[in-house]
Design a protein around this motif. Structure first.
Motif, PDB file in Angstrom:
ATOM      1  N   SER A 129       0.828  -1.147  -0.158  1.00 44.67           N
ATOM      2  CA  SER A 129       0.113   0.111  -0.007  1.00 44.67           C
ATOM      3  C   SER A 129       0.915   1.345  -0.026  1.00 44.67           C
ATOM      4  O   SER A 129       0.380   2.378  -0.256  1.00 44.67           O
ATOM      5  CB  SER A 129      -0.868   0.003   1.274  1.00 44.67           C
ATOM      6  OG  SER A 129      -0.002  -0.135   2.411  1.00 44.67           O
ATOM      7  N   GLY A 130       2.135   0.979   0.406  1.00 43.14           N
ATOM      8  CA  GLY A 130       3.119   2.324   0.458  1.00 43.14           C
ATOM      9  C   GLY A 130       3.902   2.605  -0.770  1.00 43.14           C
ATOM     10  O   GLY A 130       4.860   3.401  -0.957  1.00 43.14           O
ATOM     11  N   ASP A 171       3.322   3.011  -4.069  1.00 41.96           N
ATOM     12  CA  ASP A 171       3.289   4.020  -5.069  1.00 41.96           C
ATOM     13  C   ASP A 171       3.719   5.255  -4.433  1.00 41.96           C
ATOM     14  O   ASP A 171       4.443   6.206  -5.215  1.00 41.96           O
ATOM     15  CB  ASP A 171       1.418   4.428  -5.370  1.00 41.96           C
ATOM     16  CG  ASP A 171       1.078   3.330  -6.221  1.00 41.96           C
ATOM     17  OD1 ASP A 171       2.096   2.615  -6.789  1.00 41.96           O
ATOM     18  OD2 ASP A 171      -0.409   3.378  -6.448  1.00 41.96           O
ATOM     19  N   GLN A 172       3.549   5.566  -3.237  1.00 42.63           N
ATOM     20  CA  GLN A 172       4.157   6.986  -2.384  1.00 42.63           C
ATOM     21  C   GLN A 172       5.714   6.733  -2.442  1.00 42.63           C
ATOM     22  O   GLN A 172       6.051   7.875  -2.859  1.00 42.63           O
ATOM     23  CB  GLN A 172       3.526   6.925  -1.083  1.00 42.63           C
ATOM     24  CG  GLN A 172       3.712   8.263  -0.742  1.00 42.63           C
ATOM     25  CD  GLN A 172       3.330   8.356   0.879  1.00 42.63           C
ATOM     26  OE1 GLN A 172       3.778   7.427   1.505  1.00 42.63           O
ATOM     27  NE2 GLN A 172       2.428   9.329   1.328  1.00 42.63           N
ATOM     28  N   PHE A 173       6.128   5.602  -2.046  1.00 48.93           N
ATOM     29  CA  PHE A 173       7.686   5.611  -2.333  1.00 48.93           C
ATOM     30  C   PHE A 173       8.377   5.912  -3.499  1.00 48.93           C
ATOM     31  O   PHE A 173       9.112   6.638  -3.695  1.00 48.93           O
ATOM     32  CB  PHE A 173       8.004   4.051  -1.885  1.00 48.93           C
ATOM     33  CG  PHE A 173       9.234   3.640  -2.152  1.00 48.93           C
ATOM     34  CD1 PHE A 173      10.360   4.109  -1.586  1.00 48.93           C
ATOM     35  CD2 PHE A 173       9.520   2.800  -3.321  1.00 48.93           C
ATOM     36  CE1 PHE A 173      11.724   3.842  -2.071  1.00 48.93           C
ATOM     37  CE2 PHE A 173      10.807   2.617  -3.616  1.00 48.93           C
ATOM     38  CZ  PHE A 173      11.932   2.900  -3.281  1.00 48.93           C
ATOM     39  N   ARG A 174       7.446   5.205  -4.684  1.00 42.46           N
ATOM     40  CA  ARG A 174       8.117   5.461  -5.962  1.00 42.46           C
ATOM     41  C   ARG A 174       7.995   6.974  -6.440  1.00 42.46           C
ATOM     42  O   ARG A 174       8.901   7.534  -6.892  1.00 42.46           O
ATOM     43  CB  ARG A 174       7.250   4.707  -6.865  1.00 42.46           C
ATOM     44  CG  ARG A 174       7.720   3.014  -6.778  1.00 42.46           C
ATOM     45  CD  ARG A 174       7.389   2.336  -7.995  1.00 42.46           C
ATOM     46  NE  ARG A 174       7.394   0.890  -7.931  1.00 42.46           N
ATOM     47  CZ  ARG A 174       6.116   0.131  -7.575  1.00 42.46           C
ATOM     48  NH1 ARG A 174       4.930   0.807  -7.887  1.00 42.46           N
ATOM     49  NH2 ARG A 174       6.371  -0.789  -7.474  1.00 42.46           N
ATOM     50  N   ASN A 175       6.695   7.410  -6.087  1.00 46.11           N
ATOM     51  CA  ASN A 175       6.544   8.951  -6.462  1.00 46.11           C
ATOM     52  C   ASN A 175       7.473   9.777  -5.588  1.00 46.11           C
ATOM     53  O   ASN A 175       7.735  10.803  -6.154  1.00 46.11           O
ATOM     54  CB  ASN A 175       4.978   9.225  -6.031  1.00 46.11           C
ATOM     55  CG  ASN A 175       4.644  10.370  -6.925  1.00 46.11           C
ATOM     56  OD1 ASN A 175       4.587  11.629  -6.346  1.00 46.11           O
ATOM     57  ND2 ASN A 175       4.218   9.990  -8.188  1.00 46.11           N
ATOM     58  N   ARG A 176       7.805   9.633  -4.457  1.00 43.35           N
ATOM     59  CA  ARG A 176       8.369  10.735  -3.724  1.00 43.35           C
ATOM     60  C   ARG A 176      10.039  10.423  -4.221  1.00 43.35           C
ATOM     61  O   ARG A 176      10.670  11.354  -3.939  1.00 43.35           O
ATOM     62  CB  ARG A 176       8.447  10.260  -2.164  1.00 43.35           C
ATOM     63  CG  ARG A 176       7.136  10.724  -1.538  1.00 43.35           C
ATOM     64  CD  ARG A 176       7.241  11.204  -0.194  1.00 43.35           C
ATOM     65  NE  ARG A 176       6.264  11.726   0.198  1.00 43.35           N
ATOM     66  CZ  ARG A 176       5.719  11.415   1.464  1.00 43.35           C
ATOM     67  NH1 ARG A 176       6.272  10.399   2.206  1.00 43.35           N
ATOM     68  NH2 ARG A 176       4.481  11.698   1.882  1.00 43.35           N
ATOM     69  N   LYS A 177      10.789   9.230  -4.230  1.00 43.15           N
ATOM     70  CA  LYS A 177      11.986   8.857  -4.306  1.00 43.15           C
ATOM     71  C   LYS A 177      12.438   8.763  -5.933  1.00 43.15           C
ATOM     72  O   LYS A 177      13.379   9.057  -6.436  1.00 43.15           O
ATOM     73  CB  LYS A 177      12.134   7.812  -3.730  1.00 43.15           C
ATOM     74  CG  LYS A 177      12.117   7.977  -2.223  1.00 43.15           C
ATOM     75  CD  LYS A 177      13.329   7.814  -1.397  1.00 43.15           C
ATOM     76  CE  LYS A 177      13.112   7.916   0.030  1.00 43.15           C
ATOM     77  NZ  LYS A 177      13.911   8.642   0.891  1.00 43.15           N
ATOM     78  N   PRO A 200      -0.294  12.311  -8.022  1.00 45.94           N
ATOM     79  CA  PRO A 200      -0.521  11.880  -6.466  1.00 45.94           C
ATOM     80  C   PRO A 200      -0.344  13.155  -5.648  1.00 45.94           C
ATOM     81  O   PRO A 200      -0.826  13.078  -4.364  1.00 45.94           O
ATOM     82  CB  PRO A 200       0.432  10.800  -6.070  1.00 45.94           C
ATOM     83  CG  PRO A 200       1.092  10.362  -7.423  1.00 45.94           C
ATOM     84  CD  PRO A 200       0.873  11.552  -8.495  1.00 45.94           C
ATOM     85  N   GLN A 201      -0.043  14.338  -5.975  1.00 49.55           N
ATOM     86  CA  GLN A 201       0.244  15.333  -5.192  1.00 49.55           C
ATOM     87  C   GLN A 201      -0.937  16.348  -5.470  1.00 49.55           C
ATOM     88  O   GLN A 201      -1.412  16.383  -6.694  1.00 49.55           O
ATOM     89  CB  GLN A 201       1.581  16.231  -5.718  1.00 49.55           C
ATOM     90  CG  GLN A 201       2.813  15.412  -5.339  1.00 49.55           C
ATOM     91  CD  GLN A 201       3.972  16.104  -5.880  1.00 49.55           C
ATOM     92  OE1 GLN A 201       4.185  17.226  -5.984  1.00 49.55           O
ATOM     93  NE2 GLN A 201       4.939  15.476  -6.581  1.00 49.55           N
ATOM     94  N   ASN A 205       9.017  15.037 -11.063  1.00 46.94           N
ATOM     95  CA  ASN A 205       8.802  15.148  -9.542  1.00 46.94           C
ATOM     96  C   ASN A 205      10.257  15.617  -8.995  1.00 46.94           C
ATOM     97  O   ASN A 205      10.568  15.638  -7.636  1.00 46.94           O
ATOM     98  CB  ASN A 205       8.798  13.869  -9.035  1.00 46.94           C
ATOM     99  CG  ASN A 205       6.937  13.757  -9.170  1.00 46.94           C
ATOM    100  OD1 ASN A 205       6.258  14.640  -8.782  1.00 46.94           O
ATOM    101  ND2 ASN A 205       6.451  12.601  -9.706  1.00 46.94           N
TER     102      ASN A 205
END
Ligand code: ATP
Ligand code: MG
Length: 223
Positions: free
Chosen positions: A78-79, A81-87, A113-114, A161
């Motif tokens: 569940s985390g 997408d957020q991990f990829r999107n941030r890093k 996502p932002q 990003n």
């Protein structure tokens, strides 16, 4: 010194019928500074397999990977997408653009996502496309673009990003030499100015020449 990326003894095999294919065998390396690393090796040597593990699109059979101090296998589904999107920004060997969306919309997807105002999203996407020299094809769909132009849209999407890591599979593969040269300049600038770490699978000697380090794979092994 703590590494920003650490690959610890990863192995991966695939099965095709009765055949067992070793795609990666006990691969280890570390990256300590924001640098450009080229991953070289013949076709089938495991480059794309390695890159897909780094973005956790797939997981190794054994061994583990750490990015910025976090074990990739500890990130919950569940985390991800957020991990990829941030890093991470990822440039696929096959571009992976959405065919029904225009160039600018494809880049905007990475910003989705932002919670950004629509106008801000649009202007950042346009800036990323201009940076890779394709600001004149904003409303074209992938089928209306050449291979090299699609490649550049995919690169803009990976960069929009401003990720700490960009993982790119053959980013110069379908570019003419002038565009490839411009892209390598851009990679060098982003590395210097934004401390972006690049890991690039490639057959291109120009990429190997500009990289700080070249990692070579053969039959899934580091040589
Ligand atoms: N999903 C899969 N199922 C079975 N075998 C696979 C799969 N993906 C890759 N392989 C095999 O694993 C090996 C490594 O493949 P990989 O795509 O990582 O090579 P590569 O170095 O990226 O090659 P190229 O330079 O052609 O892109 C190859 O022998 C390939 O046939
Ligand atoms: Mg490949």
């Amino acid at each position: 010194m703590t590494a920003i990326l650490e690959v610890n003894a990863i192995s991966k095999h695939y099965r095709r019928g009765d055949e067992r294919i070793v795609a990666l065998a006990d691969v280890s390396f570390r990256i300590e500074q924001p640098t450009v690393t080229a991953v070289a090796g013949p076709s089938g040597s495991g480059k794309s397999t390695l890159l897909s593990m780094l973005a956790r699109f797939d997981q190794p059979d054994s061994g583990h990977i750490m990015i910025d101090g976090a074990r990739l296998d500890s990130i919950a589904e569940s985390g991800l997408d957020q991990f990829r999107n941030r890093k991470l920004g990822f440039v696929f060997q096959q571009f992976n653009l959405v065919s029904v969306l225009s160039a600018v919309e494809n880049v905007e997807l990475a910003l989705a996502p932002q919670a950004l105002p629509k106008q801000e999203r649009r202007s950042r996407a346009i800036a990323a496309l201009e940076m890779v020299g394709i600001g004149h094809r904003l409303s074209h769909k992938p089928t209306e673009l050449s291979g090299g132009q699609q490649q550049r849209v995919a690169i803009a999407r990976a960069l929009v990003n401003r990720p700490r890591f960009v993982i790119a599979d053959e980013p110069t593969g379908s570019l003419d030499s002038k565009t490839a040269h411009e892209l390598l300049d851009l990679i060098g600038r982003l590395n210097q100015q934004m401390d972006t770490t690049f890991i690039i699978a490639t057959h291109d000697v120009k990429v190997m020449q500009m990289a700080h380090r070249v990692i070579r794979l053969e039959d899934g092994r580091l040589i």
